[in-house]
Design a protein around this motif. Structure first.
Motif, short mmCIF file in Angstrom:
data_model
loop_
_atom_site.label_atom_id
_atom_site.label_comp_id
_atom_site.label_asym_id
_atom_site.label_seq_id
_atom_site.Cartn_x
_atom_site.Cartn_y
_atom_site.Cartn_z
N ARG A 76 -10.73 2.93 9.17
CA ARG A 76 -9.47 2.42 8.64
C ARG A 76 -8.51 2.07 9.77
O ARG A 76 -7.81 1.05 9.70
CB ARG A 76 -8.84 3.45 7.69
CG ARG A 76 -9.65 3.69 6.42
CD ARG A 76 -8.84 4.42 5.35
NE ARG A 76 -8.28 5.68 5.83
CZ ARG A 76 -8.93 6.84 5.87
NH1 ARG A 76 -10.19 6.89 5.45
NH2 ARG A 76 -8.35 7.93 6.29
N ALA A 77 -8.47 2.90 10.81
CA ALA A 77 -7.56 2.63 11.92
C ALA A 77 -7.94 1.34 12.64
O ALA A 77 -7.10 0.46 12.88
CB ALA A 77 -7.57 3.81 12.90
N ILE A 78 -9.21 1.20 12.99
CA ILE A 78 -9.66 -0.02 13.67
C ILE A 78 -9.55 -1.21 12.73
O ILE A 78 -9.13 -2.30 13.11
CB ILE A 78 -11.11 0.15 14.16
CG1 ILE A 78 -11.20 1.30 15.17
CG2 ILE A 78 -11.63 -1.14 14.81
CD1 ILE A 78 -12.62 1.76 15.46
N GLY A 79 -9.93 -0.98 11.45
CA GLY A 79 -9.86 -2.05 10.47
C GLY A 79 -8.45 -2.59 10.28
O GLY A 79 -8.26 -3.80 10.09
N ALA A 80 -7.45 -1.71 10.34
CA ALA A 80 -6.06 -2.17 10.20
C ALA A 80 -5.69 -3.13 11.32
O ALA A 80 -5.02 -4.15 11.09
CB ALA A 80 -5.12 -0.96 10.20
N HIS A 81 -6.11 -2.83 12.53
CA HIS A 81 -5.81 -3.72 13.66
C HIS A 81 -6.61 -5.03 13.56
O HIS A 81 -6.11 -6.09 13.94
CB HIS A 81 -6.13 -3.01 14.98
CG HIS A 81 -5.05 -2.07 15.42
ND1 HIS A 81 -4.14 -2.38 16.41
CD2 HIS A 81 -4.70 -0.84 14.98
CE1 HIS A 81 -3.30 -1.38 16.58
NE2 HIS A 81 -3.62 -0.42 15.72
N ILE A 82 -7.85 -4.95 13.05
CA ILE A 82 -8.63 -6.17 12.85
C ILE A 82 -7.93 -7.08 11.85
O ILE A 82 -7.86 -8.31 12.05
CB ILE A 82 -10.05 -5.82 12.36
CG1 ILE A 82 -10.83 -5.12 13.48
CG2 ILE A 82 -10.79 -7.07 11.89
CD1 ILE A 82 -12.18 -4.58 13.04
N GLN A 83 -7.38 -6.49 10.79
CA GLN A 83 -6.73 -7.29 9.75
C GLN A 83 -5.50 -8.02 10.26
O GLN A 83 -5.11 -9.06 9.72
CB GLN A 83 -6.36 -6.39 8.56
CG GLN A 83 -7.57 -5.92 7.78
CD GLN A 83 -7.21 -4.95 6.66
OE1 GLN A 83 -6.24 -4.20 6.75
NE2 GLN A 83 -8.01 -4.95 5.59
N SER A 177 -3.63 7.31 13.62
CA SER A 177 -2.50 7.11 12.72
C SER A 177 -2.46 5.69 12.16
O SER A 177 -1.86 5.45 11.10
CB SER A 177 -1.19 7.41 13.44
OG SER A 177 -1.04 6.57 14.59
N ALA A 178 -3.11 4.74 12.82
CA ALA A 178 -3.12 3.36 12.33
C ALA A 178 -3.88 3.24 11.02
O ALA A 178 -3.78 2.23 10.32
CB ALA A 178 -3.74 2.44 13.38
N ALA A 179 -4.65 4.28 10.66
CA ALA A 179 -5.42 4.24 9.42
C ALA A 179 -4.52 4.05 8.20
O ALA A 179 -4.94 3.48 7.19
CB ALA A 179 -6.25 5.52 9.27
N ASP A 180 -3.28 4.51 8.30
CA ASP A 180 -2.36 4.40 7.17
C ASP A 180 -2.02 2.96 6.84
O ASP A 180 -1.56 2.65 5.73
CB ASP A 180 -1.06 5.16 7.46
CG ASP A 180 -1.29 6.66 7.59
OD1 ASP A 180 -2.31 7.15 7.04
OD2 ASP A 180 -0.47 7.33 8.25
#
Length: 618
Positions: A76-83, A177-180
């Motif tokens: 989720r954290a990496i995915g948030a930055h990818i998005q 924390s970026a997962a949020d």
């Protein structure tokens, strides 16, 4: 089917749910790589998902682990930055070293709704051209890497045209924390999960479009065929994660919440004992499965024997050996070396796979031992598989790859006419099933030719296409093989065939002859191919047709040895056994023969280097 089977905890996928009333593999609705991971997070979140043994810092490994719950946070954290940088359907390339960051980056790209492109950091020697080809073909919007390789990645990308330069995201600098900030994305079973680039052994690398349906189906097929039904079955792999077999080794634990232990290819090559020790540790925990090509087993038998006093236990190990074709010598040599350490006769599983089919195609039964047969050399050259007499010293050795996976069809076909051939005839292997990729990214014409083949005629009796609609598409694999006793044998690559004076010969057969002819030759490092006679050094204008060229690397400790006698021995052996003359034989230093990123001989690249004159400089 249920040898040692342990019921899955409530909520996990059950293999029984993936089979219809007739035993065919049918994925339940909504099953994707991401849904499988989410099930594991919810039901066995505290269990280890992936373990990495890092040998880059010391002789003893530094162990890193991710539980399923921790993996979920990282995705989720990496995915948030990818998005933030990429839209749904964009390609996201992973250019990172082997490790848990690579695993997380690959799955995060898929979870974010983009298409993952598993590649490798530019530091991998000798493969810059392949990386450039894959990047140019896939045109990623974003590249994932790590802090340790970020500078090299940026330098490599800076050489691309400005319009093709993607953004760079450093995975290990992203906080949990970026997962949020992650926004859930609906993923369909027929969405493309990733592009699997082919090895480039016989043609330029191409990105196979692998859907969630294809990868899910293939994982179930592999689990059923190799009997990985027990949740206490774990994987051990040093295979690169950008390779189809390497990805499968991190894929199968997602199905039922198991785990895989990973090493880097470099750690294995430097000390193959590390692989053996990891297998032994896994063998004491339960069933452990690994996979590797021919050369890895040969290398380990030479350089990976346990030290005196090492307590090595390989009694619960399953060893997939997947090469085209599988080497009986590799199996025999490794088995003899490690039988004293508990390796059972049933450990080796000769198998066949191809990237265009996600990976897995066929293997022998879980309780079977490898079947080795002796084939008549002359009849084989004429396209017929016929057993040789027991006293025929000139016979060609063949190894069975067993039964084709459930709900997958394989037929032997005349590649020129599209007609199915009898079991004893050698033909191109064509495949049909839901594990087949969708095509090559950005190559509609080539996709139609390779993935859209049609059988023009089936056998009247005993057709291996029984149950497949007449108008179905088939995958041309480019591999040659035959059936015997219901089992599949692979004889080589169609593009590698050596044809001289109307005779068809297999390069690996010639290469074995060369390796056996002199101790100066480095075993497993010989390439045989044809070139036009007028392009061979010393050729005259009267020379016509194709001629045989042999390139061999020198064995360790022979760099100062006079090659004259060895070259003459090679010429004599090739002439005597195969009935053809080697027009040019070269003995070169170790590392001279190009190999694919998975360690296979790149005969096409070797031939190109020979014709360009690069070999002469070595």
């Amino acid at each position: 089917m249920d040898r040692g089977h342990v019921d899955a905890p409530d909520g996990l996928l059950r293999i029984e749910d993936c089979l219809d009333a007739d035993g065919n593999v049918v994925l339940p609705p909504g099953v994707t790589l991401i849904s499988l991971i989410d099930r594991n997070i919810a039901n066995v979140g505290d269990s280890v998902a992936y373990r990495y043994l890092d040998y880059s810092r010391s002789a003893e490994p530094v162990v890193f682990e991710l539980t399923w719950a921790q993996l979920g946070v990282r995705l989720r954290a990496i995915g948030a930055h990818i998005q933030r940088a990429a839209a749904r359907g964009d390609r996201v390339a992973i250019l990172a070293p082997q490790g848990l960051d690579y695993v997380a980056g690959f799955f995060a790209a898929i979870k974010a709704g983009t298409i993952a492109v598993p590649l490798f950091a530019p530091e991998l020697p000798g493969h810059a051209e392949r990386l450039d080809t894959a990047l140019g073909d896939s045109e990623p919007t974003l590249v994932l890497t790590t802090a340790a390789t970020a500078d090299g990645v940026r330098e490599f990308l800076s050489k691309l045209p400005p319009a093709r330069q993607p953004q760079v995201l450093i995975i290990d600098e992203i906080p949990d924390s970026a997962a949020d900030d992650f926004a859930p994305v609906p993923i369909d079973v027929d969405d493309v999960s990733h592009l699997q680039y082919t090895s480039g052994s016989t043609r330029p690398p191409a990105g196979v479009e692998i859907t969630h349906r294809a990868v899910g189906t293939n994982l179930i097929q592999m689990i059923l065929s190799i009997d990985l039904l027990n949740r206490n079955t774990h994987g051990v792999s040093w295979l690169p994660l950008y390779h189809d077999m390497g990805l499968s080794m991190i894929g199968f634990p997602t199905v039922y919440g198991g785990h895989s232990t990973l090493l880097s290819p470099t750690a294995f090559i430097r000390r193959p004992q590390r692989w053996i020790r990891a297998l032994s540790d896994g063998s004491r925990e339960g069933h452990v499965v690994t996979a590797a090509p021919n050369f890895a087993y040969e290398w380990t038998a030479q350089r990976g024997l346990p030290d005196a006093g090492d307590d090595i236990d390989l009694s619960n190990v399953v060893m997939i050996i997947g090469s085209e074709p599988v080497s009986a010598d590799a199996i025999a040599t490794f088995s003899a070396a490690f039988a004293p350490h508990g390796l059972p006769p049933t450990a080796f599983k000769p198998s066949y796979g191809i990237a265009e089919a996600t990976l897995f195609v066929a293997t022998i039964a879980p309780t079977a031992v490898p079947t080795v047969i002796r084939l008549d050399r002359e009849k084989l050259a004429g396209g017929v598989a016929s057993e040789a007499p027991a006293d025929d010293a000139d016979a060609v050795i063949g190894v069975s790859c067993g039964q084709v996976a459930r709900t997958l069809w394989a037929v032997m076909v005349d590649p020129d006419t599209g007609e199915e051939l009898p079991d004893s005839r050698i033909g191109e292997i064509w495949l049909h099933g839901k594990n087949i990729g969708r095509g090559y990214w950005g190559q509609p014409g080539e996709s139609q030719r390779i993935f859209g083949a049609r059988l023009t005629r089936r056998r009247d009796d005993g057709s291996h296409a029984e149950g497949v609609p007449d108008d179905a598409n088939w995958l041309r694999t480019g591999d040659l093989g035959f059936y015997r006793g219901g089992e599949l044998y692979v004889t080589g690559r169609l593009a590698d065939i050596v044809t001289i004076d109307g005779r068809t010969l297999y390069p690996h057969d010639i290469e074995k002859t060369v390796a056996d002819s002199s101790p100066i030759v480095r075993r497993g490092y010989v390439a045989a191919f044809c070139v036009p006679a007028n392009q061979i050094a010393g050729a005259t204008t009267q020379d016509t047709g194709d001629q045989l060229v042999v390139i061999a690397e020198r064995a360790a400790g022979t760099s100062r040895s006079d090659p004259t006698a060895a070259i003459e021995a090679i010429r004599s052996a090739v002439s005597q056994r195969h009935g053809i003359a080697a027009a040019d034989v070269r003995l070169l230093p170790a590392g001279a023969i190009p190999r694919t990123t998975s360690g296979k001989l790149a005969r096409r690249a070797c031939r190109a280097e020979y014709l360009s004159g690069v070999m002469a400089g070595r």
